[in-house]
Write a protein that holds these residues in place. Structure first.
Motif, PDB file in Angstrom:
ATOM      1  N   GLU A  88       0.830  -1.203   0.000  1.00  0.00           N
ATOM      2  CA  GLU A  88       0.000   0.000   0.000  1.00  0.00           C
ATOM      3  C   GLU A  88       0.863   1.250   0.000  1.00  0.00           C
ATOM      4  OE1 GLU A  88      -3.578   2.269   0.108  1.00  0.00           O
ATOM      5  OE2 GLU A  88      -3.045   0.226  -0.524  1.00  0.00           O
ATOM      6  N   LEU A  89       1.936   1.248   0.795  1.00  0.00           N
ATOM      7  CA  LEU A  89       2.854   2.391   0.820  1.00  0.00           C
ATOM      8  C   LEU A  89       3.515   2.566  -0.540  1.00  0.00           C
ATOM      9  CD1 LEU A  89       4.277   4.589   2.526  1.00  0.00           C
ATOM     10  CD2 LEU A  89       5.995   2.866   3.132  1.00  0.00           C
ATOM     11  N   ASN A  90       3.906   1.476  -1.154  1.00  0.00           N
ATOM     12  CA  ASN A  90       4.521   1.506  -2.478  1.00  0.00           C
ATOM     13  C   ASN A  90       3.540   2.046  -3.520  1.00  0.00           C
ATOM     14  OD1 ASN A  90       4.978  -0.684  -5.094  1.00  0.00           O
ATOM     15  ND2 ASN A  90       6.696   0.588  -4.468  1.00  0.00           N
ATOM     16  N   ARG A  91       2.276   1.630  -3.418  1.00  0.00           N
ATOM     17  CA  ARG A  91       1.253   2.074  -4.365  1.00  0.00           C
ATOM     18  C   ARG A  91       0.954   3.560  -4.191  1.00  0.00           C
ATOM     19  NH1 ARG A  91      -3.759   3.410  -4.626  1.00  0.00           N
ATOM     20  NH2 ARG A  91      -4.084   3.135  -2.380  1.00  0.00           N
ATOM     21  N   GLU A  92       0.831   4.000  -2.929  1.00  0.00           N
ATOM     22  CA  GLU A  92       0.458   5.389  -2.668  1.00  0.00           C
ATOM     23  C   GLU A  92       1.580   6.366  -3.002  1.00  0.00           C
ATOM     24  OE1 GLU A  92      -0.942   5.892   1.273  1.00  0.00           O
ATOM     25  OE2 GLU A  92      -2.842   4.859   0.906  1.00  0.00           O
ATOM     26  N   THR A  93       2.819   5.978  -2.731  1.00  0.00           N
ATOM     27  CA  THR A  93       3.941   6.896  -2.953  1.00  0.00           C
ATOM     28  C   THR A  93       4.580   6.702  -4.318  1.00  0.00           C
ATOM     29  OG1 THR A  93       5.595   5.398  -2.001  1.00  0.00           O
ATOM     30  CG2 THR A  93       4.454   6.902  -0.488  1.00  0.00           C
ATOM     31  N   GLY A  94       4.483   5.493  -4.863  1.00  0.00           N
ATOM     32  CA  GLY A  94       5.153   5.179  -6.119  1.00  0.00           C
ATOM     33  C   GLY A  94       6.650   4.975  -5.965  1.00  0.00           C
ATOM     34  N   GLU A  95       7.156   5.039  -4.719  1.00  0.00           N
ATOM     35  CA  GLU A  95       8.599   4.961  -4.479  1.00  0.00           C
ATOM     36  C   GLU A  95       9.023   3.585  -3.962  1.00  0.00           C
ATOM     37  OE1 GLU A  95      10.257   7.258  -5.626  1.00  0.00           O
ATOM     38  OE2 GLU A  95       9.139   9.133  -5.477  1.00  0.00           O
ATOM     39  N   ALA A  96      10.326   3.346  -3.967  1.00  0.00           N
ATOM     40  CA  ALA A  96      10.876   2.089  -3.463  1.00  0.00           C
ATOM     41  C   ALA A  96      10.653   1.987  -1.961  1.00  0.00           C
ATOM     42  CB  ALA A  96      12.372   2.012  -3.772  1.00  0.00           C
ATOM     43  N   VAL A  97      10.278   0.805  -1.505  1.00  0.00           N
ATOM     44  CA  VAL A  97       9.962   0.568  -0.097  1.00  0.00           C
ATOM     45  C   VAL A  97      10.776  -0.628   0.394  1.00  0.00           C
ATOM     46  CG1 VAL A  97       8.139  -0.085   1.515  1.00  0.00           C
ATOM     47  CG2 VAL A  97       7.636   1.509  -0.337  1.00  0.00           C
ATOM     48  N   SER A 133      10.309   1.082  -7.077  1.00  0.00           N
ATOM     49  CA  SER A 133       9.528   2.243  -7.482  1.00  0.00           C
ATOM     50  C   SER A 133       8.794   1.953  -8.789  1.00  0.00           C
ATOM     51  CB  SER A 133      10.452   3.444  -7.660  1.00  0.00           C
ATOM     52  OG  SER A 133       9.775   4.513  -8.268  1.00  0.00           O
ATOM     53  N   VAL A 134       7.643   2.586  -8.944  1.00  0.00           N
ATOM     54  CA  VAL A 134       6.885   2.431 -10.186  1.00  0.00           C
ATOM     55  C   VAL A 134       7.253   3.512 -11.201  1.00  0.00           C
ATOM     56  CG1 VAL A 134       4.957   1.370  -8.953  1.00  0.00           C
ATOM     57  CG2 VAL A 134       4.941   3.847  -9.363  1.00  0.00           C
ATOM     58  N   HIS A 135       8.070   4.487 -10.782  1.00  0.00           N
ATOM     59  CA  HIS A 135       8.440   5.588 -11.677  1.00  0.00           C
ATOM     60  C   HIS A 135       9.495   5.140 -12.688  1.00  0.00           C
ATOM     61  CE1 HIS A 135       6.180   8.579  -9.456  1.00  0.00           C
ATOM     62  NE2 HIS A 135       6.733   8.155  -8.325  1.00  0.00           N
ATOM     63  N   ALA A 136       9.537   5.838 -13.831  1.00  0.00           N
ATOM     64  CA  ALA A 136      10.543   5.538 -14.845  1.00  0.00           C
ATOM     65  C   ALA A 136      11.940   5.803 -14.295  1.00  0.00           C
ATOM     66  CB  ALA A 136      10.288   6.373 -16.095  1.00  0.00           C
ATOM     67  N   VAL A 137      12.079   6.911 -13.564  1.00  0.00           N
ATOM     68  CA  VAL A 137      13.344   7.201 -12.889  1.00  0.00           C
ATOM     69  C   VAL A 137      13.200   6.695 -11.458  1.00  0.00           C
ATOM     70  CG1 VAL A 137      14.946   8.972 -12.127  1.00  0.00           C
ATOM     71  CG2 VAL A 137      13.753   9.226 -14.317  1.00  0.00           C
ATOM     72  N   THR A 165      13.678   7.808  -2.512  1.00  0.00           N
ATOM     73  CA  THR A 165      13.325   8.557  -3.716  1.00  0.00           C
ATOM     74  C   THR A 165      14.565   9.253  -4.271  1.00  0.00           C
ATOM     75  OG1 THR A 165      11.786  10.215  -4.623  1.00  0.00           O
ATOM     76  CG2 THR A 165      12.731  10.669  -2.457  1.00  0.00           C
ATOM     77  N   PRO A 166      14.654   9.421  -5.574  1.00  0.00           N
ATOM     78  CA  PRO A 166      15.777  10.169  -6.148  1.00  0.00           C
ATOM     79  C   PRO A 166      15.703  11.636  -5.716  1.00  0.00           C
ATOM     80  CG  PRO A 166      14.639   8.893  -7.833  1.00  0.00           C
ATOM     81  CD  PRO A 166      13.773   8.868  -6.631  1.00  0.00           C
ATOM     82  N   THR A 167      16.855  12.286  -5.652  1.00  0.00           N
ATOM     83  CA  THR A 167      16.886  13.687  -5.238  1.00  0.00           C
ATOM     84  C   THR A 167      16.070  14.578  -6.173  1.00  0.00           C
ATOM     85  OG1 THR A 167      18.989  13.896  -6.424  1.00  0.00           O
ATOM     86  CG2 THR A 167      19.101  13.545  -4.051  1.00  0.00           C
TER      87      THR A 167
END
Length: 278
Positions: free
Chosen positions: A114-123, A141-145, A244-246
């Motif tokens: 759920e945290l991964n889905r809501e934030t889109g970031e690596a957990v 993470s689900v993001h391209a970057v 998350t990336p900077t």
């Protein structure tokens, strides 16, 4: 028998007599013994025989016989000086047995997803075992970057990661020292803290605010937020973190991640039986 003022204040009404409204198939002596143990649990300390009688609606003689039986089995103890009663050490055996029935990772994964889905970031989910930081689960993470956080496993980076610091903050200083002595304080980036006293200053802030951060201390270009997970005893057993990336680490974004990580860690702690506020 009249209820105590505490019972009335807590519920807004008087406490019903022991056994009231319960199915006729229940065994009264067992029911009453459990009433006594629950009264002791609510007390947060110890109670006299008369207080137990008042809180459960049982007469003093019945209370005495039931408590004596519970004492022989270790579920209730008595202070020899005050003669008051409290929960016995056998309760710890039950709590530990219940805790062992849980598969911690299995319990944690829905919250991590759920945290991964809501934030889109690596957990990440991590523990410290044998004085080593071990990542036991991770979601990308689900993001391209995205953050390249590697595989789950061991590392000597407890001092340089949010997940590690979230646990270290709650360990005794002697154990912090033992971990540093065993694993060192490796330099991973120009931002890595490699001095124990400086690290302890950061850990004091972790305890104050309820979360840990690393800003490019373990990986260049990566910011991470972590929070501790507690078990039924209130002890810290693990941490979860979000990286998350900077390029996405604005003040507003980091504040959002902090809130979500703290909420998720608190929810998992409650699921494991913790009543601690952090």
């Amino acid at each position: 028998m009249a209820s105590t003022l505490q019972d009335i204040a807590a519920t807004g009404t008087e406490r019903p007599p022991s056994g009231a409204g319960r199915p006729s198939t229940t065994i009264k002596s067992v029911d009453r013994a459990l009433d006594l143990m629950e009264a002791l649990s609510r007390s947060g300390g110890s109670l006299s025989l008369s207080e137990l009688s008042a809180q459960t609606g049982l007469n003093a003689s019945t209370c005495h016989h039931l408590v004596a039986t519970l004492m022989t089995r270790g579920y209730v103890g008595q202070n020899p000086r005050t003669r008051e009663y409290a929960l016995g050490n056998k309760i710890f055996d039950l709590s530990d047995a219940r805790a062992r029935q849980f598969d911690f990772i299995e319990i944690a994964m829905p919250a991590l997803r759920e945290l991964n889905r809501e934030t889109g970031e690596a957990v990440h989910l991590a523990i410290i075992q044998a004085r080593e930081l071990i990542t036991v689960a991770k979601l990308d993470s689900v993001h391209a970057v995205k953050v390249d956080s590697g595989f789950a496993g061991k590392s000597n980076a407890a001092h340089a990661t949010a997940s590690g610091k979230a646990i270290l903050a709650w360990l005794p200083e002697s154990e912090q020292q033992a971990i540093v002595d065993a694993k060192g304080m490796e330099t991973f980036t120009d931002h890595t803290v490699t001095d124990l006293e400086t690290l302890r200053g950061e850990l004091a802030l972790v305890r104050r605010h309820g979360y840990a951060q690393d800003r490019e201390e373990f990986q260049p270009g990566v910011v991470c937020v972590g929070a501790a997970i507690r078990n039924h005893t209130g002890g810290v057993i693990a941490s979860l973190s979000c990286s998350t990336p900077t390029m996405r680490a604005s003040d507003e974004r980091i504040a959002e991640l902090i809130e979500r990580v703290k909420e998720t860690a608190a929810g998992l702690s409650q699921e494991l039986g913790s009543r601690s506020p952090l």
